[in-house]
Design an enzyme around this catalytic site. Sequence first.
Site, PDB file in Angstrom:
ATOM      1  CG  ASP A  33      -2.055   0.941   0.994  1.00  0.00           C
ATOM      2  OD1 ASP A  33      -1.728   2.435   0.962  1.00  0.00           O
ATOM      3  OD2 ASP A  33      -3.074   0.467   1.163  1.00  0.00           O
ATOM      4  CB  ILE A  34       1.179   4.345  -2.136  1.00  0.00           C
ATOM      5  CG1 ILE A  34      -0.396   4.617  -2.350  1.00  0.00           C
ATOM      6  CG2 ILE A  34       1.598   3.513  -3.540  1.00  0.00           C
ATOM      7  CD1 ILE A  34      -0.412   5.623  -3.250  1.00  0.00           C
ATOM      8  CG  ASN A  89     -12.005  -0.292   3.298  1.00  0.00           C
ATOM      9  OD1 ASN A  89     -12.374  -0.923   4.190  1.00  0.00           O
ATOM     10  ND2 ASN A  89     -10.960   0.163   2.834  1.00  0.00           N
ATOM     11  CG  HIS A 102      -8.708  -3.108  -2.784  1.00  0.00           C
ATOM     12  ND1 HIS A 102      -9.706  -2.345  -3.433  1.00  0.00           N
ATOM     13  CD2 HIS A 102      -8.343  -2.382  -1.732  1.00  0.00           C
ATOM     14  CE1 HIS A 102      -9.818  -1.172  -2.691  1.00  0.00           C
ATOM     15  NE2 HIS A 102      -8.950  -1.230  -1.823  1.00  0.00           N
TER      16      HIS A 102
END
Length: 118
Positions: A33-34, A89, A102
């Site tokens: 994750d960024i 989510n 995702h």
Amino acid sequence: MKSQDNCIFCKIVAGQIPSNKLFEDDELLAFHDIHPKAPVHFLLIPKTHVDSLADCGPGEGDVLARIMLKVPELARQAGCDNGFRTVINTGPDGGQEVYHLHVHVLGGPREQWKAPAP
């Protein structure tokens, strides 16, 4: 279904946007994750576009099973020996920001997490 033409994750799958990959095969891609919320925070996605978990049907059963079976393997490889959290989510009220299914995988010592899990 939202348009996949501008889907950032589809562009990552296509190699148009770089990512820090953890795993890739014909059906799945895992990458860091960024904006990590924990010492270990990566995403696992199907390469085939589906907007969200709410849009899945029987046709996505096999890829969903592969994702969920791959999560613990990748979490262990990332050093999550003491547990990890998975989050999907779904939709605007579920906090989904990118409309490509995702799974967030978060781990590491809880006191080092930056904020509550997504």
